[in-house]
Structures are given as C-alpha cells and as structure tokens.
Design a protein around this motif. Structure first.
Motif, PDB file in Angstrom:
ATOM      1  N   GLN A   3      45.034  32.314  18.085  1.00 43.76           N
ATOM      2  CA  GLN A   3      45.089  33.636  18.707  1.00 43.76           C
ATOM      3  C   GLN A   3      44.269  33.705  19.991  1.00 43.76           C
ATOM      4  O   GLN A   3      44.672  34.333  20.955  1.00 43.76           O
ATOM      5  N   GLN A   4      43.118  33.052  20.023  1.00 47.18           N
ATOM      6  CA  GLN A   4      42.262  33.097  21.207  1.00 47.18           C
ATOM      7  C   GLN A   4      42.969  32.503  22.425  1.00 47.18           C
ATOM      8  O   GLN A   4      42.907  33.052  23.522  1.00 47.18           O
ATOM      9  N   GLY A   5      43.663  31.413  22.250  1.00 48.41           N
ATOM     10  CA  GLY A   5      44.413  30.807  23.341  1.00 48.41           C
ATOM     11  C   GLY A   5      45.579  31.670  23.787  1.00 48.41           C
ATOM     12  O   GLY A   5      45.871  31.768  24.981  1.00 48.41           O
ATOM     13  N   MET A   6      46.223  32.305  22.847  1.00 43.72           N
ATOM     14  CA  MET A   6      47.328  33.207  23.174  1.00 43.72           C
ATOM     15  C   MET A   6      46.821  34.420  23.945  1.00 43.72           C
ATOM     16  O   MET A   6      47.498  34.908  24.854  1.00 43.72           O
ATOM     17  N   ASP A   7      45.618  34.910  23.593  1.00 40.84           N
ATOM     18  CA  ASP A   7      45.033  36.048  24.301  1.00 40.84           C
ATOM     19  C   ASP A   7      44.800  35.715  25.770  1.00 40.84           C
ATOM     20  O   ASP A   7      45.021  36.549  26.643  1.00 40.84           O
ATOM     21  N   LYS A   8      44.363  34.500  26.058  1.00 41.16           N
ATOM     22  CA  LYS A   8      44.123  34.089  27.438  1.00 41.16           C
ATOM     23  C   LYS A   8      45.412  34.148  28.255  1.00 41.16           C
ATOM     24  O   LYS A   8      45.418  34.612  29.395  1.00 41.16           O
ATOM     25  N   ILE A   9      46.488  33.696  27.672  1.00 47.90           N
ATOM     26  CA  ILE A   9      47.777  33.710  28.358  1.00 47.90           C
ATOM     27  C   ILE A   9      48.283  35.144  28.506  1.00 47.90           C
ATOM     28  O   ILE A   9      48.766  35.538  29.569  1.00 47.90           O
ATOM     29  N   ASP A  10      48.166  35.930  27.434  1.00 46.67           N
ATOM     30  CA  ASP A  10      48.648  37.309  27.459  1.00 46.67           C
ATOM     31  C   ASP A  10      47.899  38.159  28.483  1.00 46.67           C
ATOM     32  O   ASP A  10      48.491  38.987  29.180  1.00 46.67           O
ATOM     33  N   VAL A  11      46.575  37.969  28.587  1.00 45.86           N
ATOM     34  CA  VAL A  11      45.777  38.743  29.546  1.00 45.86           C
ATOM     35  C   VAL A  11      46.173  38.370  30.977  1.00 45.86           C
ATOM     36  O   VAL A  11      46.293  39.234  31.840  1.00 45.86           O
ATOM     37  N   ARG A  12      46.386  37.105  31.226  1.00 43.55           N
ATOM     38  CA  ARG A  12      46.808  36.660  32.558  1.00 43.55           C
ATOM     39  C   ARG A  12      48.154  37.285  32.937  1.00 43.55           C
ATOM     40  O   ARG A  12      48.340  37.778  34.051  1.00 43.55           O
ATOM     41  N   MET A  16      40.614  34.493  34.267  1.00 40.65           N
ATOM     42  CA  MET A  16      40.101  33.732  33.137  1.00 40.65           C
ATOM     43  C   MET A  16      39.485  34.683  32.116  1.00 40.65           C
ATOM     44  O   MET A  16      38.713  35.564  32.472  1.00 40.65           O
ATOM     45  N   LEU A  17      39.812  34.504  30.853  1.00 41.16           N
ATOM     46  CA  LEU A  17      39.251  35.291  29.758  1.00 41.16           C
ATOM     47  C   LEU A  17      38.273  34.410  28.992  1.00 41.16           C
ATOM     48  O   LEU A  17      38.645  33.358  28.488  1.00 41.16           O
ATOM     49  N   LYS A  18      37.015  34.859  28.933  1.00 43.43           N
ATOM     50  CA  LYS A  18      35.991  34.169  28.146  1.00 43.43           C
ATOM     51  C   LYS A  18      35.439  35.178  27.155  1.00 43.43           C
ATOM     52  O   LYS A  18      34.776  36.133  27.549  1.00 43.43           O
ATOM     53  N   GLY A  19      35.729  34.962  25.889  1.00 47.22           N
ATOM     54  CA  GLY A  19      35.316  35.930  24.870  1.00 47.22           C
ATOM     55  C   GLY A  19      36.084  37.221  25.076  1.00 47.22           C
ATOM     56  O   GLY A  19      37.305  37.251  25.012  1.00 47.22           O
ATOM     57  N   THR A  20      35.355  38.306  25.369  1.00 45.17           N
ATOM     58  CA  THR A  20      36.004  39.591  25.639  1.00 45.17           C
ATOM     59  C   THR A  20      35.809  40.016  27.085  1.00 45.17           C
ATOM     60  O   THR A  20      36.061  41.157  27.435  1.00 45.17           O
ATOM     61  N   THR A  53      45.915  48.483  26.660  1.00 45.96           N
ATOM     62  CA  THR A  53      47.115  49.246  26.302  1.00 45.96           C
ATOM     63  C   THR A  53      48.352  48.363  26.386  1.00 45.96           C
ATOM     64  O   THR A  53      49.217  48.406  25.518  1.00 45.96           O
ATOM     65  N   GLU A  54      48.414  47.547  27.429  1.00 43.90           N
ATOM     66  CA  GLU A  54      49.559  46.628  27.610  1.00 43.90           C
ATOM     67  C   GLU A  54      49.656  45.630  26.456  1.00 43.90           C
ATOM     68  O   GLU A  54      50.740  45.314  25.984  1.00 43.90           O
ATOM     69  N   LEU A  55      48.491  45.150  25.984  1.00 40.89           N
ATOM     70  CA  LEU A  55      48.476  44.157  24.905  1.00 40.89           C
ATOM     71  C   LEU A  55      48.571  44.794  23.522  1.00 40.89           C
ATOM     72  O   LEU A  55      48.836  44.102  22.541  1.00 40.89           O
ATOM     73  N   GLY A  56      48.310  46.080  23.419  1.00 39.15           N
ATOM     74  CA  GLY A  56      48.434  46.775  22.144  1.00 39.15           C
ATOM     75  C   GLY A  56      47.223  46.654  21.230  1.00 39.15           C
ATOM     76  O   GLY A  56      47.260  47.067  20.084  1.00 39.15           O
ATOM     77  N   ARG A  57      46.137  46.086  21.722  1.00 37.44           N
ATOM     78  CA  ARG A  57      44.889  45.984  20.951  1.00 37.44           C
ATOM     79  C   ARG A  57      43.754  45.691  21.916  1.00 37.44           C
ATOM     80  O   ARG A  57      43.982  45.351  23.078  1.00 37.44           O
ATOM     81  N   GLU A  58      42.523  45.826  21.430  1.00 33.31           N
ATOM     82  CA  GLU A  58      41.367  45.642  22.297  1.00 33.31           C
ATOM     83  C   GLU A  58      41.020  44.160  22.415  1.00 33.31           C
ATOM     84  O   GLU A  58      40.475  43.552  21.501  1.00 33.31           O
ATOM     85  N   VAL A  59      41.355  43.583  23.557  1.00 32.10           N
ATOM     86  CA  VAL A  59      41.087  42.180  23.831  1.00 32.10           C
ATOM     87  C   VAL A  59      39.969  42.071  24.875  1.00 32.10           C
ATOM     88  O   VAL A  59      39.072  41.268  24.759  1.00 32.10           O
ATOM     89  N   VAL A  60      40.031  42.936  25.898  1.00 34.22           N
ATOM     90  CA  VAL A  60      39.087  42.905  26.999  1.00 34.22           C
ATOM     91  C   VAL A  60      38.115  44.075  26.877  1.00 34.22           C
ATOM     92  O   VAL A  60      38.532  45.204  26.645  1.00 34.22           O
ATOM     93  N   LYS A  61      36.822  43.786  27.017  1.00 31.34           N
ATOM     94  CA  LYS A  61      35.805  44.837  26.992  1.00 31.34           C
ATOM     95  C   LYS A  61      35.116  45.001  28.339  1.00 31.34           C
ATOM     96  O   LYS A  61      34.541  46.039  28.616  1.00 31.34           O
ATOM     97  N   ASP A  62      35.177  43.987  29.196  1.00 32.03           N
ATOM     98  CA  ASP A  62      34.514  44.043  30.491  1.00 32.03           C
ATOM     99  C   ASP A  62      35.305  43.216  31.509  1.00 32.03           C
ATOM    100  O   ASP A  62      35.982  42.258  31.131  1.00 32.03           O
ATOM    101  N   VAL A  63      35.210  43.614  32.779  1.00 35.71           N
ATOM    102  CA  VAL A  63      35.861  42.882  33.857  1.00 35.71           C
ATOM    103  C   VAL A  63      34.800  42.504  34.882  1.00 35.71           C
ATOM    104  O   VAL A  63      33.998  43.343  35.289  1.00 35.71           O
TER     105      VAL A  63
END
Length: 98
Positions: free
Chosen positions: A25-34, A53-57, A85-95
């Motif tokens: 799931q963590q690897g998929m999150d990186k692709i989905d966020v991009r 790049m997504l590292k953690g949250t 909202t686009e991903l449908g769950r909380e993946v990112v907490k900070d930018v």
C-alpha cells in the motif's frame, strides 16, 4: 502462509489481499499521490514541477519557479485537502515546497 481464498472471490478481493499480505500500500500511495498532484494542479503548475515525492505522510514537491512556490505556500492546507479528497482517504498531512 497466506490464507486461501475461496473459488468465488472477486479479482478486487484477491488484489486487496495480495497488497495487504505483501505490504504494497505504501508504494501504491506514492504513485497515487503523484498522479493526483498532476491531475489537480494542471499544466501550468506541472510545467514548473520537477519532482514529487511522498515520504511517510509528507509530500515533498520540488518546483523550478520561486514565484510559484511562494504562491502555492499560501494554500498548503487546501492542497492537502484536495489530494486527500482525490484519493478518498488521508494519505498526506503536510506539504513541503522546495
């Protein structure tokens, strides 16, 4: 050893099981966020985006324009909200914009 799924399992259920067992799931999150960044920000921002790049949250975005980086820094909370909202769950907490 992974549990055996019954013969009536859907492909979606089997894929979810594989992702969970192999901790993918963590690897998929990186692709989905991009992909979410590229679709939400549009061509104007994507032309100045060098790396996502997504590292953690935390989402790290490297931009080639200092002016654009400053403008986007005012809307960090909105960017986080839009991506989640686009991903449908909380993946990112900070930018972090670089």
């Amino acid at each position: 050893m992974a549990k055996r799924l019954n013969e009536n399992s859907s492909i979606g259920d089997v894929l979810k099981e594989i992702m969970q067992v192999n901790n993918l799931q963590q690897g998929m999150d990186k692709i989905d966020v991009r992909d979410a960044w590229k679709s939400l920000m549009g061509n104007g921002v994507n032309n100045y985006t060098r790396e996502i790049m997504l590292k953690g949250t935390t989402l790290y975005v490297e931009l080639t324009s200092a002016v654009l980086r400053e403008e986007l820094s005012y809307g960090k909370a909105k960017i986080v909200s839009m991506i989640n909202t686009e991903l449908g769950r909380e993946v990112v907490k900070d930018v972090v914009l670089r």
